[in-house]
Write a protein that holds these residues in place. Structure first.
Motif, PDB file in Angstrom:
ATOM      1  N   GLY A 146      -6.888   2.034  -9.074  1.00 30.26           N
ATOM      2  CA  GLY A 146      -6.683   2.191  -7.641  1.00 30.26           C
ATOM      3  C   GLY A 146      -7.100   1.005  -6.805  1.00 30.26           C
ATOM      4  N   GLY A 147      -7.312  -0.161  -7.394  1.00 30.96           N
ATOM      5  CA  GLY A 147      -7.608  -1.352  -6.604  1.00 30.96           C
ATOM      6  C   GLY A 147      -9.039  -1.484  -6.132  1.00 30.96           C
ATOM      7  N   ASP A 148      -9.998  -0.759  -6.720  1.00 33.14           N
ATOM      8  CA  ASP A 148     -11.404  -0.864  -6.332  1.00 33.14           C
ATOM      9  C   ASP A 148     -11.995  -2.117  -6.972  1.00 33.14           C
ATOM     10  OD1 ASP A 148     -14.073  -0.620  -5.769  1.00 33.14           O
ATOM     11  OD2 ASP A 148     -14.290   1.401  -6.597  1.00 33.14           O
ATOM     12  N   ALA A 149     -12.119  -3.206  -6.199  1.00 30.02           N
ATOM     13  CA  ALA A 149     -12.578  -4.485  -6.720  1.00 30.02           C
ATOM     14  C   ALA A 149     -14.006  -4.406  -7.238  1.00 30.02           C
ATOM     15  CB  ALA A 149     -12.457  -5.570  -5.649  1.00 30.02           C
ATOM     16  N   LEU A 208     -14.034  -2.705 -10.608  1.00 32.68           N
ATOM     17  CA  LEU A 208     -13.511  -3.632 -11.607  1.00 32.68           C
ATOM     18  C   LEU A 208     -14.578  -4.660 -11.982  1.00 32.68           C
ATOM     19  CD1 LEU A 208     -11.195  -4.797 -13.305  1.00 32.68           C
ATOM     20  CD2 LEU A 208     -10.513  -6.114 -11.294  1.00 32.68           C
ATOM     21  N   ASP A 234      -8.295  -9.266 -10.592  1.00 38.21           N
ATOM     22  CA  ASP A 234      -8.247  -8.588  -9.302  1.00 38.21           C
ATOM     23  C   ASP A 234      -6.861  -8.714  -8.682  1.00 38.21           C
ATOM     24  OD1 ASP A 234      -9.350  -7.121  -7.104  1.00 38.21           O
ATOM     25  OD2 ASP A 234      -9.497  -9.015  -5.994  1.00 38.21           O
ATOM     26  N   ALA A 235      -6.255  -9.905  -8.768  1.00 35.38           N
ATOM     27  CA  ALA A 235      -4.912 -10.096  -8.221  1.00 35.38           C
ATOM     28  C   ALA A 235      -3.892  -9.266  -8.995  1.00 35.38           C
ATOM     29  CB  ALA A 235      -4.534 -11.576  -8.260  1.00 35.38           C
ATOM     30  N   GLN A 276      -4.454  -6.409 -10.487  1.00 31.61           N
ATOM     31  CA  GLN A 276      -4.668  -4.996 -10.160  1.00 31.61           C
ATOM     32  C   GLN A 276      -4.213  -4.681  -8.746  1.00 31.61           C
ATOM     33  OE1 GLN A 276      -8.742  -3.717 -10.310  1.00 31.61           O
ATOM     34  NE2 GLN A 276      -8.185  -1.576 -10.487  1.00 31.61           N
ATOM     35  N   SER A 277      -4.371  -5.620  -7.818  1.00 35.81           N
ATOM     36  CA  SER A 277      -4.053  -5.335  -6.419  1.00 35.81           C
ATOM     37  C   SER A 277      -2.669  -5.804  -5.999  1.00 35.81           C
ATOM     38  CB  SER A 277      -5.108  -5.976  -5.512  1.00 35.81           C
ATOM     39  OG  SER A 277      -5.067  -7.386  -5.650  1.00 35.81           O
ATOM     40  N   GLY A 278      -1.909  -6.404  -6.913  1.00 36.69           N
ATOM     41  CA  GLY A 278      -0.558  -6.832  -6.578  1.00 36.69           C
ATOM     42  C   GLY A 278      -0.488  -8.223  -5.968  1.00 36.69           C
ATOM     43  N   GLY A 279      -1.567  -9.003  -6.057  1.00 40.63           N
ATOM     44  CA  GLY A 279      -1.575 -10.369  -5.528  1.00 40.63           C
ATOM     45  C   GLY A 279      -0.990 -11.361  -6.521  1.00 40.63           C
TER      46      GLY A 279
END
Length: 180
Positions: free
Chosen positions: A42-45, A48, A145-146, A148-151
């Motif tokens: 779910g994008g929780d940095a 992660l 992180d990118a 997982q978050s779509g960056g």
């Protein structure tokens, strides 16, 4: 089928034809129990980061994926595969080091049947390009992180020195068909 390009090129002599538009796989290098019990979604940095820090200092953490396409039929096989793999380890997260590698390989093979269709012989050639990037914790965390978050995952690696090379392989194979 498609797997004949990567295991035994003699299987290309099979009468079966196949076109593989896309095959994909992914993997994670982590303790399986901790991975299944606490994988951050779910994008929780922060989740992660906590998960990665625990894995890096207790054996290492990494992940990878592969994509491929190919055609096999009439004794001929053609394919391409892209694999990206990473691994990071160290006694502390700030002191962790690792490597991100990417391989792009092409495969072209052929096979034929001999001895009354009982012995199949095959060969393929496999040119490849490999890129290896030595990384540290900050660049790998930015990369994951990118993802997982779509960056843009490559933005985290832009300043890292990269090593690259090319190679060429040849695979030979044989199958002996016994019975019906």
């Amino acid at each position: 089928g498609f797997q004949a390009l990567f295991h035994n090129p003699a299987a290309l002599a099979s009468a079966r034809k196949s076109f593989t538009f896309l095959t994909a796989s992914s993997w994670v290098y982590a303790n399986p129990a901790r991975l299944l019990g606490s994988l951050p979604l779910g994008g929780d940095a922060q989740a992660l980061a906590d998960f990665m820090e625990g894995e890096i200092t207790t054996g290492g953490f990494g992940m990878g994926s592969g994509l491929g396409l190919g055609y096999v039929g009439r004794g001929l096989g053609l394919g391409a595969v892209l694999n990206v793999d990473s691994y990071l380890w160290g006694p502390t997260t700030l002191g962790a080091t690792g490597r991100l590698t990417a391989d792009l390989q092409f495969v072209a093979g052929f096979a034929l049947k001999t001895l009354a269709d009982r012995l199949w012989l095959g060969a393929d050639v496999r040119p490849l390009i490999r890129l290896a990037v030595p990384v540290d914790y900050d660049s790998m965390f930015g990369f994951f992180d990118a993802m997982q978050s779509g960056g843009d995952p490559l933005a985290a690696l832009e300043s890292a020195p990269a090593l690259y090379g090319c190679g060429f392989g040849v695979d030979l194979g044989a199958l002996l068909v016994l019975g019906g």
